[in-house]
Scaffold this motif. Structure first.
Motif, PDB file in Angstrom:
ATOM      1  N   ASP A 141     -12.191   9.278   1.154  1.00 52.22           N
ATOM      2  CA  ASP A 141     -12.660  10.450   1.890  1.00 52.22           C
ATOM      3  C   ASP A 141     -12.371  10.235   3.375  1.00 52.22           C
ATOM      4  O   ASP A 141     -12.960   9.365   4.013  1.00 52.22           O
ATOM      5  CB  ASP A 141     -14.171  10.612   1.662  1.00 52.22           C
ATOM      6  CG  ASP A 141     -14.752  11.807   2.405  1.00 52.22           C
ATOM      7  OD1 ASP A 141     -14.021  12.456   3.177  1.00 52.22           O
ATOM      8  OD2 ASP A 141     -15.948  12.083   2.208  1.00 52.22           O
ATOM      9  N   LYS A 142     -11.451  11.013   3.930  1.00 57.14           N
ATOM     10  CA  LYS A 142     -11.080  10.881   5.336  1.00 57.14           C
ATOM     11  C   LYS A 142     -11.527  12.094   6.155  1.00 57.14           C
ATOM     12  O   LYS A 142     -11.008  12.357   7.245  1.00 57.14           O
ATOM     13  CB  LYS A 142      -9.561  10.718   5.444  1.00 57.14           C
ATOM     14  CG  LYS A 142      -8.985   9.549   4.656  1.00 57.14           C
ATOM     15  CD  LYS A 142      -9.401   8.219   5.224  1.00 57.14           C
ATOM     16  CE  LYS A 142      -8.709   7.930   6.528  1.00 57.14           C
ATOM     17  NZ  LYS A 142      -9.058   6.584   7.060  1.00 57.14           N
ATOM     18  N   THR A 143     -12.502  12.845   5.634  1.00 57.85           N
ATOM     19  CA  THR A 143     -12.914  14.077   6.302  1.00 57.85           C
ATOM     20  C   THR A 143     -13.602  13.836   7.631  1.00 57.85           C
ATOM     21  O   THR A 143     -13.692  14.751   8.461  1.00 57.85           O
ATOM     22  CB  THR A 143     -13.846  14.893   5.384  1.00 57.85           C
ATOM     23  OG1 THR A 143     -14.951  14.071   4.975  1.00 57.85           O
ATOM     24  CG2 THR A 143     -13.092  15.381   4.156  1.00 57.85           C
ATOM     25  N   ALA A 144     -14.093  12.631   7.858  1.00 59.46           N
ATOM     26  CA  ALA A 144     -14.679  12.321   9.171  1.00 59.46           C
ATOM     27  C   ALA A 144     -13.605  12.265  10.246  1.00 59.46           C
ATOM     28  O   ALA A 144     -13.892  12.467  11.437  1.00 59.46           O
ATOM     29  CB  ALA A 144     -15.426  10.988   9.105  1.00 59.46           C
ATOM     30  N   ILE A 176       0.825  -1.207   0.000  1.00 60.76           N
ATOM     31  CA  ILE A 176       0.000   0.000   0.000  1.00 60.76           C
ATOM     32  C   ILE A 176       0.861   1.259   0.000  1.00 60.76           C
ATOM     33  O   ILE A 176       1.909   1.320   0.650  1.00 60.76           O
ATOM     34  CB  ILE A 176      -0.924   0.012   1.239  1.00 60.76           C
ATOM     35  CG1 ILE A 176      -1.973  -1.107   1.130  1.00 60.76           C
ATOM     36  CG2 ILE A 176      -1.604   1.360   1.433  1.00 60.76           C
ATOM     37  CD1 ILE A 176      -2.764  -1.322   2.403  1.00 60.76           C
ATOM     38  N   GLY A 177       0.393   2.272  -0.730  1.00 58.64           N
ATOM     39  CA  GLY A 177       0.983   3.602  -0.675  1.00 58.64           C
ATOM     40  C   GLY A 177      -0.119   4.640  -0.759  1.00 58.64           C
ATOM     41  O   GLY A 177      -1.204   4.374  -1.306  1.00 58.64           O
ATOM     42  N   GLN A 178       0.141   5.828  -0.221  1.00 60.26           N
ATOM     43  CA  GLN A 178      -0.912   6.848  -0.170  1.00 60.26           C
ATOM     44  C   GLN A 178      -0.363   8.232  -0.489  1.00 60.26           C
ATOM     45  O   GLN A 178       0.741   8.585  -0.061  1.00 60.26           O
ATOM     46  CB  GLN A 178      -1.545   6.872   1.229  1.00 60.26           C
ATOM     47  CG  GLN A 178      -2.245   5.577   1.602  1.00 60.26           C
ATOM     48  CD  GLN A 178      -2.455   5.451   3.107  1.00 60.26           C
ATOM     49  OE1 GLN A 178      -1.630   5.888   3.899  1.00 60.26           O
ATOM     50  NE2 GLN A 178      -3.562   4.854   3.495  1.00 60.26           N
ATOM     51  N   VAL A 179      -1.152   8.996  -1.220  1.00 59.58           N
ATOM     52  CA  VAL A 179      -0.914  10.426  -1.376  1.00 59.58           C
ATOM     53  C   VAL A 179      -1.916  11.128  -0.462  1.00 59.58           C
ATOM     54  O   VAL A 179      -3.131  10.987  -0.648  1.00 59.58           O
ATOM     55  CB  VAL A 179      -1.104  10.883  -2.833  1.00 59.58           C
ATOM     56  CG1 VAL A 179      -0.919  12.404  -2.932  1.00 59.58           C
ATOM     57  CG2 VAL A 179      -0.148  10.156  -3.761  1.00 59.58           C
ATOM     58  N   HIS A 180      -1.425  11.830   0.517  1.00 59.60           N
ATOM     59  CA  HIS A 180      -2.276  12.518   1.490  1.00 59.60           C
ATOM     60  C   HIS A 180      -2.442  13.971   1.045  1.00 59.60           C
ATOM     61  O   HIS A 180      -1.449  14.676   0.840  1.00 59.60           O
ATOM     62  CB  HIS A 180      -1.643  12.467   2.876  1.00 59.60           C
ATOM     63  CG  HIS A 180      -1.313  11.079   3.333  1.00 59.60           C
ATOM     64  ND1 HIS A 180      -2.188  10.304   4.065  1.00 59.60           N
ATOM     65  CD2 HIS A 180      -0.209  10.312   3.139  1.00 59.60           C
ATOM     66  CE1 HIS A 180      -1.636   9.123   4.322  1.00 59.60           C
ATOM     67  NE2 HIS A 180      -0.435   9.103   3.766  1.00 59.60           N
ATOM     68  N   PHE A 181      -3.684  14.422   0.906  1.00 58.86           N
ATOM     69  CA  PHE A 181      -3.888  15.799   0.446  1.00 58.86           C
ATOM     70  C   PHE A 181      -5.108  16.445   1.095  1.00 58.86           C
ATOM     71  O   PHE A 181      -5.988  15.762   1.620  1.00 58.86           O
ATOM     72  CB  PHE A 181      -4.000  15.846  -1.084  1.00 58.86           C
ATOM     73  CG  PHE A 181      -5.236  15.214  -1.668  1.00 58.86           C
ATOM     74  CD1 PHE A 181      -6.368  15.977  -1.936  1.00 58.86           C
ATOM     75  CD2 PHE A 181      -5.258  13.854  -1.975  1.00 58.86           C
ATOM     76  CE1 PHE A 181      -7.500  15.406  -2.491  1.00 58.86           C
ATOM     77  CE2 PHE A 181      -6.388  13.271  -2.537  1.00 58.86           C
ATOM     78  CZ  PHE A 181      -7.514  14.044  -2.798  1.00 58.86           C
ATOM     79  N   LEU A 208     -10.480  14.018   9.816  1.00 57.90           N
ATOM     80  CA  LEU A 208      -9.750  15.286   9.782  1.00 57.90           C
ATOM     81  C   LEU A 208     -10.361  16.159   8.696  1.00 57.90           C
ATOM     82  O   LEU A 208     -10.516  15.712   7.556  1.00 57.90           O
ATOM     83  CB  LEU A 208      -8.264  15.025   9.489  1.00 57.90           C
ATOM     84  CG  LEU A 208      -7.327  16.227   9.434  1.00 57.90           C
ATOM     85  CD1 LEU A 208      -7.222  16.885  10.808  1.00 57.90           C
ATOM     86  CD2 LEU A 208      -5.946  15.802   8.950  1.00 57.90           C
ATOM     87  N   ASP A 209     -10.715  17.373   9.046  1.00 59.41           N
ATOM     88  CA  ASP A 209     -11.370  18.269   8.090  1.00 59.41           C
ATOM     89  C   ASP A 209     -10.564  18.400   6.802  1.00 59.41           C
ATOM     90  O   ASP A 209      -9.338  18.611   6.828  1.00 59.41           O
ATOM     91  CB  ASP A 209     -11.547  19.662   8.707  1.00 59.41           C
ATOM     92  CG  ASP A 209     -12.624  19.688   9.784  1.00 59.41           C
ATOM     93  OD1 ASP A 209     -13.391  18.707   9.878  1.00 59.41           O
ATOM     94  OD2 ASP A 209     -12.689  20.687  10.534  1.00 59.41           O
ATOM     95  N   ASN A 210     -11.249  18.252   5.673  1.00 63.81           N
ATOM     96  CA  ASN A 210     -10.688  18.484   4.334  1.00 63.81           C
ATOM     97  C   ASN A 210      -9.612  17.480   3.916  1.00 63.81           C
ATOM     98  O   ASN A 210      -8.895  17.711   2.937  1.00 63.81           O
ATOM     99  CB  ASN A 210     -10.113  19.905   4.227  1.00 63.81           C
ATOM    100  CG  ASN A 210     -11.106  20.962   4.650  1.00 63.81           C
ATOM    101  OD1 ASN A 210     -12.253  20.956   4.195  1.00 63.81           O
ATOM    102  ND2 ASN A 210     -10.689  21.854   5.543  1.00 63.81           N
TER     103      ASN A 210
END
Length: 441
Positions: A165-168, A115-120, A170-172
Motif C-alpha cells: 500500500d503506497k497511498t501515503a 526485485i520487480g514491481q507492478v505499479h497500479f 501517492l493517492d490510490n
C-alpha cells in the motif's frame, strides 16, 4: 537550421555515415575517415558489434587493462578492467599487491534477492483489495510457470509476491512487489516477463472478483518493471591486519596512518560532498570490472548510489575501524550481476574476461567486483592521507598530455625522465616540451 531526418534507422550503415558527414561535419572526408578507421577488419566480428545496438556507425574503443595479484578468499586473480581514466588500474594493482602481503581480501555474498514491481492505481476499499490479492496470488505464480520453468530447474525463480500500500505517498497507488533469485543471470528480461504476466493475470482476475464494484474492478496498471535498487542482493568484501603491519613504505607511523585512514572514512560518512567523490573512487574499480565482464554498469551505479543514501543522507560505502590493535577496512554493496546471457555470450572480450576470472558464478563475480571497488578506495585514501592524490594521478596523466602535444616516442621518454622526481602540472609539461622542441630546431 538542420532538418529532421525520416527513416534514419532504415538506411544502410554507409548511408547513415554519408548523411551525418554531409549534415554535421565541416571536413566530410576527415569525419568519414575517423569513423571507418575504428571498424574491425574482421567483417563477421564487426557485424556482431553492429548488432549490439541500433544505428551503429562505428566502434568506440576503451582500454582493456589488467590488475594482477588479487588474493580473494585464498584464490589469486588477475582482474580485467575496462575504462578510460588514468591511474585507476595502477592504483588497484598497487592495492592488490599491498594486501597480498597481509592475507589478501575476504569476500562473501550476503544475499542475492532481486526485485520487480507492478505499479497500479486502485480506487476502492483497501480491505477488499487485500482479500483479492490473497486469493489471486497463487494464480499469479501459476501463470508464470512457462516463464520460470528453466529457472526453477536450476534452483531459482520467484521468491515471493506481496501487496504494498503506497497511498501515503501517492493517492490510490499500490504495488505488486515481487522478489526473485535469478542465479547466474542478471535476469532483467526474466523478471520483466514475469511482472508483465502478473499484471495481465491480476487485472483479468479483478474483472470477475465478486466483492469488487465496477469502479474497483477498473484497476489501472501503470507499468511493470524491475528495480535496479537491490539492497538485498548484497556482497561484503574486507581486508584486515595488525596496525603495526600497515604502511611500512610511507613517512608516517603505522598507528598514525591507521588513525588518519579511519578519520578519512568517518569524514566521508558525515559529509555528503566528500562522500560523492569518495564513492566515485569506489565505482572506478567496480564499473571497470562490470564493463569488462559485459554487465550493466548504469544499473549498478544507480543501485549503489541509492544504497549509499539508504539512511536518508548520502554517505560512504566503505567503513574502517581500529579495534584491539587490528585495522579493518570493508565494504557492503548491492551488485546485481550475471555471468550468463546478454553480452556474456556474445562479446569475445567479455568471454575472455570471464575465462580469465575462472568462469565465475554470479556470486563469485559479485565478490570479485566488490573487492575491486574496495581496493580502489583503499589506494585513493592511502594517497590522499600521505602524498596527496595528484602526485600519482598526474604522473599517469603525463602521457595523455604528451599525446595531446603530438610528442614522439623519443620526446616522451625525455619528458617522462624530466618529471621523474618533479610534480607534474599541465603548464610545466607544456613548458618543458616546448623547451625540448626549441632545442631540436
Amino acid at each position: 537550421m538542420k532538418k529532421p531526418v525520416d527513416g534514419f534507422s532504415k538506411l544502410t550503415k554507409e548511408e547513415k555515415i554519408d548523411w551525418l558527414a554531409n549534415h554535421y561535419f565541416q571536413d566530410r572526408k576527415d569525419a568519414v575517415s575517423i569513423i571507418k578507421q575504428y571498424w574491425n577488419t574482421n567483417a563477421a566480428l564487426q557485424k556482431l558489434h553492429d548488432e549490439f545496438i541500433e544505428n551503429t556507425i562505428t566502434n568506440y574503443y576503451l582500454p582493456f587493462g589488467i590488475a594482477p595479484n588479487f588474493a580473494i578468499n585464498g584464490h589469486l586473480y588477475s582482474i580485467p578492467m575496462c575504462l578510460e581514466e588514468s591511474s585507476v588500474v595502477a592504483a588497484a594493482s598497487k592495492a592488490a599487491k599491498y594486501w597480498l602481503k597481509r592475507g589478501g581480501f575476504k569476500a562473501e555474498v550476503i544475499a542475492t534477492e532481486k526485485i520487480g514491481q507492478v505499479h497500479f492505481m486502485y480506487h476502492g476499499d483497501k480491505e477488499k483489495l487485500v482479500r483479492y490479492f490473497n486469493q489471486i496470488k497463487p494464480l499469479l505464480i501459476e501463470a508464470t510457470d512457462s516463464i520460470t520453468k528453466n529457472m526453477r530447474k536450476r534452483g531459482g525463480g520467484i521468491l515471493d509476491i506481496i501487496l504494498k500500500d503506497k497511498t501515503a505517498d501517492l493517492d490510490n497507488y499500490y504495488q505488486i512487489h515481487a522478489t526473485f533469485d535469478t542465479l547466474d543471470a542478471m535476469g532483467a528480461n526474466f523478471i520483466n516477463s514475469c511482472l508483465e504476466q502478473f499484471a495481465k493475470t491480476f487485472k483479468a482476475g479483478a474483472n470477475t472478483y465478486e466483492e469488487f464494484t465496477e469502479e474497483e474492478r477498473d484497476i489501472q496498471i501503470v507499468m511493470s518493471i524491475l528495480s535496479n535498487y537491490v539492497p538485498n542482493c548484497l556482497v561484503k568484501a574486507e581486508v584486515s591486519c595488525k596496525v603495526d603491519e600497515l604502511n611500512e613504505d610511507q613517512n608516517i607511523s603505522p598507528q598514525a596512518f591507521a588513525e588518519k585512514f579511519v578519520r578519512a572514512i568517518d569524514i566521508a560518512k558525515a559529509e555528503p560532498h566528500r562522500a560523492v567523490t569518495h564513492n566515485k573512487g569506489v565505482m572506478n574499480g567496480i564499473d571497470a570490472v562490470v564493463l569488462a565482464t559485459g554487465n550493466d554498469f548504469r544499473a549498478i551505479e544507480a543501485g549503489v548510489h541509492a544504497y549509499a543514501a539508504k539512511n536518508g543522507t548520502y554517505s560512504s560505502l566503505t567503513h574502517a575501524t581500529i579495534d584491539n590493535g587490528i585495522f579493518k577496512f570493508w565494504i557492503e554493496v548491492p551488485l546485481a550481476l550475471g555471468t550468463i546471457g546478454g553480452l556474456t555470450n556474445l562479446h569475445p572480450l567479455v568471454k575472455l574476461a570471464l575465462e580469465m576470472l575462472g568462469k565465475p558464478s554470479a556470486k563469485e563475480l559479485m565478490q570479485i567486483v566488490a573487492v575491486a571497488g574496495l581496493a580502489q578506495n583503499f589506494a585513493a585514501i592511502r594517497s590522499l592521507i600521505t602524498t596527496g592524490i595528484q602526485k600519482g594521478h598526474m604522473k599517469m596523466h603525463l602521457m595523455n598530455i604528451l599525446n595531446q602535444l603530438g610528442a614522439t616516442d623519443e620526446e616522451k621518454s625525455i619528458v617522462v625522465e624530466l618529471f621523474h622526481n618533479k610534480t607534474v602540472t599541465h603548464s610545466e609539461v607544456i613548458k618543458e616540451f616546448n623547451n625540448l622542441r626549441a632545442k631540436s630546431l
